[in-house]
Structure formats: C-alpha cells, structure tokens
Design an enzyme around this catalytic site. Structure first.
Site, PDB file in Angstrom:
ATOM      1  CG  LEU A 185      -0.903   0.202   2.452  1.00  0.00           C
ATOM      2  CD1 LEU A 185      -1.156   0.560   3.505  1.00  0.00           C
ATOM      3  CD2 LEU A 185       0.203  -0.738   3.102  1.00  0.00           C
ATOM      4  CB  CYS A 186       1.064   3.863   0.586  1.00  0.00           C
ATOM      5  SG  CYS A 186       1.232   6.121   1.489  1.00  0.00           S
ATOM      6  CG  HIS A 187       5.420   6.225  -0.968  1.00  0.00           C
ATOM      7  ND1 HIS A 187       3.765   7.156   0.521  1.00  0.00           N
ATOM      8  CD2 HIS A 187       5.136   7.050  -1.983  1.00  0.00           C
ATOM      9  CE1 HIS A 187       3.799   8.403  -0.752  1.00  0.00           C
ATOM     10  NE2 HIS A 187       4.478   9.115  -1.615  1.00  0.00           N
ATOM     11  N   GLY A 264      -3.191  -1.010  -2.253  1.00  0.00           N
ATOM     12  CA  GLY A 264      -4.797   0.227  -0.990  1.00  0.00           C
ATOM     13  C   GLY A 264      -3.449   1.566  -1.670  1.00  0.00           C
TER      14      GLY A 264
END
Length: 287
Positions: A185-187, A264
């Site tokens: 998720l995210c980075h 995500g």
C-alpha cells in the site's frame, strides 16, 4: 490552532541537511488513533502452516532533488494495522530487510493511543530490531515454502533500494509462480518495480493497482512541509511506465484486488487492506 503550526520541515539532529515533516503536516496526516473497527476473523486460522513474509525498509534517509534528505522509514500505521488483522486471524509473521539491519519506522506517525497498533508493535518490536536478511529467505524459497503472502509496507523509505533489489525481484517471481499473495500500500508498491529489473517487460504489466498519488508528492506534501523537496522520481509514473495500471488519482482509502495482487492507496487504506488480505488468504486456504 493548526494555522499557527509551522509548515517548515523540522531538522533531524542526527544527520546534516535531513528533515522530518513539519508540525502542520503532521497535524493533517497523523492522529493518535486509527479507524480500526475490530477484526473480522479472530483466530480463524489454526493450522499453523502458513505465514506472511514482511519486506520492510531498512533505510532512513531519502535523498531529494534539492540535495536535502527526508527522514523516513516504514509508516507505522501502514505496517502495523494490516499486520494486526493478519496476526489476529492466526497467521504468523516474519520480518525481513534487504540488509538484515533493523527496520526503520516513521515513529512520528505512530498512533500512540491506538491499542491495536501499539499492541502489534510490541509483539513485533523484537523482529523489527533483528529481522531476517532477505537474501537468506530467498535462498530457501520454493514451491513448498510456508509463506502464503508477501507484505511490503508503505512509507517513503520503500523508494530506497527496494525497487532495484534482485532479492525483491526473486521474491515477487516466487509469489507469482506459486500462487501466493502480494500485499502492499501507499508507497510500498515501489517494490513492484523490482519485477522489471534487467528485463524488457515486467511480469506485473497489465495489473491494476492503487498507490499514493503523485500529485500529492509533487504538490501538497511540499507545500505543507511534509517533504523538504521534490522526490527523486514519482511512484505512479514509474509504475505506469512498467505497464501497471494505476487506477486512482486521489487518496481516499481505496483498496483493490487484481488476481493475487492486493493494494491500498494510502494510510487511510490500512484497515481495509488488512481485512482484504485476511479474507483472501482464508478463501485461498479453504477453496
């Protein structure tokens, strides 16, 4: 009150020209509690075979285009909240880093009043301080390995070393070839870039994902002092160049499943991604 907080990045006293996020940005991006609303499958898995391999970042400083460094690490919510759901469901977790050195946390984002996250941190603290070396894990990966999922947390530190790692590439190859899950998720999806190292095409080309929006890293994150400058490269842009389909433009807490790849878009997705990962793993086991 937040208008009185500084938007200037805060100097990291441990390193020259390195900076933490500004006080204002932390007031916007962090909170003492998460949106955790309980686990759905408490102790649902009792067989004890399957584990989750966590590939955590072991670097602290991300060099930016202006020569300043961002003092980063693994985002604690993006790391610990998904793992809380996974561990509460009954799956064992093993942490690895590229070097075998301790995993780094963006401790300034720790939700210290969140019992789920803090309890999971206490359970994993020893592993985070003394993780396995990923190359040692890779050397023993095979069709009969007991990892059901590979989890790569978010945090800007995922941009350091992990996207270029042949050990990460071998881990992703193994997961794809052996019907295992890749969760990030995210980075954290920066790790997916490793799949194309020294290859004409990524085996993940054509997969749809959600990630942290480039527009925020190029805009608001600099404007409010979360970052002390522009990133060396943009995540969604690089993933798109590798043939993956980034389907989100904003940060809303969206999660997405494409085959065995679960993603995500931000810290806001941590709770939902943990639930999704558990649901998918249990369904896989029970099919």
């Amino acid at each position: 009150m937040t208008e009185q907080l500084s938007k200037q990045p805060v100097a990291d006293r441990a390193e020259n020209n390195a900076y933490f996020p500004s006080e204002f940005s932390l007031s916007q991006y962090t909170a003492p509690k998460t949106d955790f609303d309980g686990v759905e499958h408490k102790n649902a898995y009792t067989e004890g075979k399957w584990k989750v391999l966590v590939i955590a970042a072991d670097e602290r400083y991300l060099m930016l285009q202006n020569g300043k460094m961002f003092s980063t690490g693994n985002h604690p919510v993006e790391t610990l909240l998904p793992l809380h759901h996974i561990m509460e469901a009954g799956f064992e977790v093993e942490v690895a880093t590229l070097s075998g050195n301790p995993a780094k946390l963006e401790y300034w984002a720790m939700p210290t009043e969140d019992e789920a996250v803090m309890g999971t941190y206490e359970k994993l603290k020893a592993q985070l301080k003394a993780p396995k070396k990923l190359s040692d894990v890779v050397a023993n990966l095979g069709a009969d390995s007991d990892y059901l999922s590979v989890f790569i947390p978010g945090g800007h530190a995922a941009l350091i070393g992990i996207p270029d790692s042949e050990d990460v590439q071998k881990t992703l190859d193994w997961a794809l070839e052996n019907d295992r899950f890749i969760v990030t998720l995210c980075h954290g999806p920066a790790a997916l870039l490793a799949a194309s190292v020294n290859r004409e095409q990524s085996p993940l080309a054509g997969y749809s994902i959600v990630v942290f929006p480039d527009a925020l890293d190029e805009g608001a994150n600099i404007d409010i002092g979360y970052l002390p400058g522009r990133l060396p490269w943009l995540l969604a842009e690089r993933l798109t160049e590798d043939g993956l389909k980034v389907v989100n433009e904003s940060m809303s807490g969206q999660v997405l499943k494409d085959r065995n790849l679960l993603t995500g878009d931000s810290p806001l997705a941590s709770n939902a991604l943990g639930k999704l990962a558990v649901n998918e793993m249990l369904a896989h086991i029970n099919k």
